[in-house]
Design a protein around this motif. Structure first.
Motif, PDB file in Angstrom:
ATOM      1  N   LEU A   1       3.118  19.376  -0.912  1.00 49.70           N
ATOM      2  CA  LEU A   1       4.318  19.467  -1.744  1.00 49.70           C
ATOM      3  C   LEU A   1       4.995  18.114  -1.922  1.00 49.70           C
ATOM      4  O   LEU A   1       6.109  18.047  -2.445  1.00 49.70           O
ATOM      5  N   SER A   2       4.318  17.044  -1.534  1.00 52.84           N
ATOM      6  CA  SER A   2       4.943  15.719  -1.501  1.00 52.84           C
ATOM      7  C   SER A   2       5.391  15.203  -2.862  1.00 52.84           C
ATOM      8  O   SER A   2       6.209  14.281  -2.935  1.00 52.84           O
TER       9      SER A   2
ATOM     10  N   ILE B   1       9.632  14.923   5.771  1.00 49.07           N
ATOM     11  CA  ILE B   1       9.194  14.898   4.381  1.00 49.07           C
ATOM     12  C   ILE B   1       8.562  13.540   4.112  1.00 49.07           C
ATOM     13  O   ILE B   1       9.054  12.514   4.566  1.00 49.07           O
TER      14      ILE B   1
ATOM     15  N   THR C   1       9.705  18.061  -5.885  1.00 51.32           N
ATOM     16  CA  THR C   1      11.021  18.032  -5.261  1.00 51.32           C
ATOM     17  C   THR C   1      11.538  19.422  -4.943  1.00 51.32           C
ATOM     18  O   THR C   1      11.964  19.699  -3.812  1.00 51.32           O
TER      19      THR C   1
ATOM     20  N   GLY D   1      10.005  13.286  -2.596  1.00 56.06           N
ATOM     21  CA  GLY D   1      10.448  13.655  -1.260  1.00 56.06           C
ATOM     22  C   GLY D   1      11.825  13.110  -0.936  1.00 56.06           C
ATOM     23  O   GLY D   1      12.659  13.801  -0.331  1.00 56.06           O
TER      24      GLY D   1
ATOM     25  N   VAL E   1       7.341  19.511   6.377  1.00 57.72           N
ATOM     26  CA  VAL E   1       7.022  20.289   5.182  1.00 57.72           C
ATOM     27  C   VAL E   1       5.566  20.018   4.789  1.00 57.72           C
ATOM     28  O   VAL E   1       5.065  18.902   4.961  1.00 57.72           O
TER      29      VAL E   1
ATOM     30  N   THR F   1       9.644  21.264  -2.203  1.00 55.74           N
ATOM     31  CA  THR F   1       9.972  20.694  -0.899  1.00 55.74           C
ATOM     32  C   THR F   1      11.302  21.221  -0.399  1.00 55.74           C
ATOM     33  O   THR F   1      11.448  21.591   0.777  1.00 55.74           O
TER      34      THR F   1
END
Length: 315
Positions: free
Chosen positions: A100-101, A132, A104, A138, A96, A107
């Protein structure tokens, strides 16, 4: 029998590359990719047709400029993953977007999107692991995805708190980074000897492995990010090891005996399991200077390569 073949007898060997030719040559069970590996593969002329295919498909989907780029990169990752899955018997790990880490829900949405793209090629979700970053957000995303039978590979894992939280969340697999841990210790303690069993990355994976096995966690431990073949030999017997083609070649060139260093039988761990709250997780990670530094650095580097990959595709 060379050392690579010996290793395959006691550990599941995973290819850490996007190079399809290398995967074909070394015959691993699984393979992993990340934005850095995809960027490297995309710069090879033999993959130009995949870039074109990803670009054409994304343009047909429409949307704004960032949505177009997201679609291009996800489609490319799936196209390369599809090619790899035609060679290996196991799974492909697809990552991913690192940006976007710390989100939530985003992700979760992106992970489901990747699974949908694989299913367009009739690739079942049980042949895909969603990679992730091992942030709190994550890990919580992975908790939800695992509940929906979308299995995850939690990457950029450097600290014990991350490993504890992943096990508690029921994550399918973790990728503790061996070499990057060693890098940090060498940079911060240049006068110390970190060779052999003194390698802090090897020590970290050994501690996690023993903790999981002693306490009955089903999460798979897959050592990653190796700097030398001795690190791999020191972790022989670990559930899985993801190895670059160069290091697989080095193992293949030696026929010295290789024995399991890690075994699930009679494991002992001084670490007692307990569920981590978000605040406790963040505090433990903050107290671990190496883990917090390398996690942040890893996310930044993957995000930078994601931007470079988008730039390459947009041309």
């Amino acid at each position: 029998m060379d050392q690579l073949e010996q290793l395959k007898q006691i550990t599941t060997v995973v290819a850490d590359t996007g190079d399809i030719d290398a995967i074909r040559a070394f015959k691993p069970v699984d393979a992993t990719t990340n934005p850095s590996l995809l960027l490297k593969a995309s710069q090879d002329p033999k993959y130009a047709h995949l870039l074109d295919e990803a670009r054409i498909w994304a343009e047909k989907q429409g949307g704004g400029s960032q949505e177009l780029l997201n679609n291009m990169t996800d489609r490319l990752a799936v196209l390369i993953g599809k090619e790899i899955l035609s060679i290996i018997p196991g799974r492909i790990s697809t990552e991913v977007d690192a940006r976007l880490s710390f989100d939530t829900q985003a992700t979760i949405n992106r992970a489901r999107r990747l699974i949908d793209l694989y299913q367009e090629f009739e690739i079942p979700q049980d042949r895909v692991l969603i990679k992730i970053a091992s942030t709190w957000e994550g890990i919580e995303a992975a908790r939800v995805l695992e509940h929906d039978n979308i299995q995850c590979n939690l990457t950029l894992l450097f600290g014990f708190s991350q490993a504890m939280a992943c096990a508690d969340a029921g994550v399918f697999l973790i990728s503790p980074f061996v070499g990057r841990i060693l890098d940090w210790y060498k940079a911060n303690y240049p006068d110390q000897d970190f060779s052999g069993n003194n390698d802090p990355g090897v020590e970290s994976v050994t501690r996690i492995y023993n903790y999981y096995k002693a306490n009955g966690y089903g999460t798979i431990v897959m050592g990653a990010s190796f700097r030398n073949a001795d690190e791999i030999r020191s972790l022989a017997g670990c559930d899985r090891l993801t190895i670059s083609p160069a290091l697989m070649q080095e193992l293949e060139s030696s026929d010295m005996p290789l024995h399991a260093r890690l075994t699930a039988d009679n494991c002992y761990s001084e670490d007692q399991p307990f569920s981590l709250s978000e605040s406790k997780f963040r505090w433990m990670l903050n107290e671990d200077a190496m883990a917090s530094t390398k996690l942040a650095e890893g996310i930044r580097n993957f995000a930078a390569d994601q931007v470079k990959l988008e730039s390459l595709l947009s041309q």
